[in-house]
Scaffold this motif. Sequence first.
Motif: not given
Length: 332
Positions: A68-77, A97-103, A105-109, A134-138
């Motif tokens: 199982l990948r993607g369950f680091s302490t930082q990612n769970i937090w 739910r229409e965007l990926s997790w990486s998208h 996280l960018l918008i959230l942060s 997306l990162e460029r637009q942000l």
Amino acid sequence: MELQIEFTPIVSLIEKAREKAIASVNRELISLYWDIGEYVTLKSKSDGWGKSTVKSLSDFISREYPDLRGFSTQNIWRMKQFYEKYIGNEKLSPLVRELSWSHNLLILSKTKSDEEKEFYLMLSIKERYSKRELERQLDSAFFERVMLSAENKIALPNVDSKIGNTIRDSYMLEFLNLPDSHREKDLHAAIITNMKKFILEFGKDFIFVGDEYRVEVGNNDYFIDLLFFHRELSCLVAIELKIDDFKPEYLGKMNFYLEALDRDVKKPHENPSVGIILCKSKDRDVVEYTLSRNLSPTLIADYQTKLIDKGLLQEKLHEIFEDEISDLETSE
């Protein structure tokens, strides 16, 4: 060749099914992260779970379920923060739910207000941005620039509101890496070299037709700097490049180009052509006077070659909103 043509619809069906499958998997993954975020949030309230407990959870998953990948302490937090941010927000929670997790996280942060989050969520879905896009637009403060552009927009006669809402009056072209002092041919060449990024800034509905596009009128040839087709507006868009302040005489040349395009290039089912005069700068009064009696759909836009500090743009936007609130209170 004939066999390839016959098989093309099958390939198209496969690609569509693949896209649906990827979208379905992504929605399930975001739902999983949402549920984990909810569980950790509830446990933090009922049993006092903190970062040390979340680390223990992450270590347990890594040790007992190494696949199982993607369950680091930082990612769970982050899942916890993700859930807490959007829970109860009926407008935004379906969009994530229409965007990926990486998208997400960018918008959230990188955003603060719900309005800004909604803007980037909807924009990413509509334009189908990659993570890098997306990162460029942000990073270029696209939200603030669009809001300021809308606030400062000049009411244009004979320009459909849909056109006015689609084409902004200011663009950021820092990716061209132009010096402060540059020539029109330098600007032209840099845009052609960086066409993908140029279209990202203008909008992905722009389809590049050609540069130095030739139109023949009488016995003479004339050349439009850049010609695009806009899918949503269903029209040709001519762009003239200027490295100085907007001048009224530029409009006459653009009107001539639009007439030539509408008579000789535009398809019968397409809407009348639109012009954009892209200048290094513009005087608002000069633009308003010049366009007040203009009959063709032409917009005057300016461009920046260096990123503007996001904090300054946010302050400017805040000042405008404060002034509007003050005006409303005074009128009451």
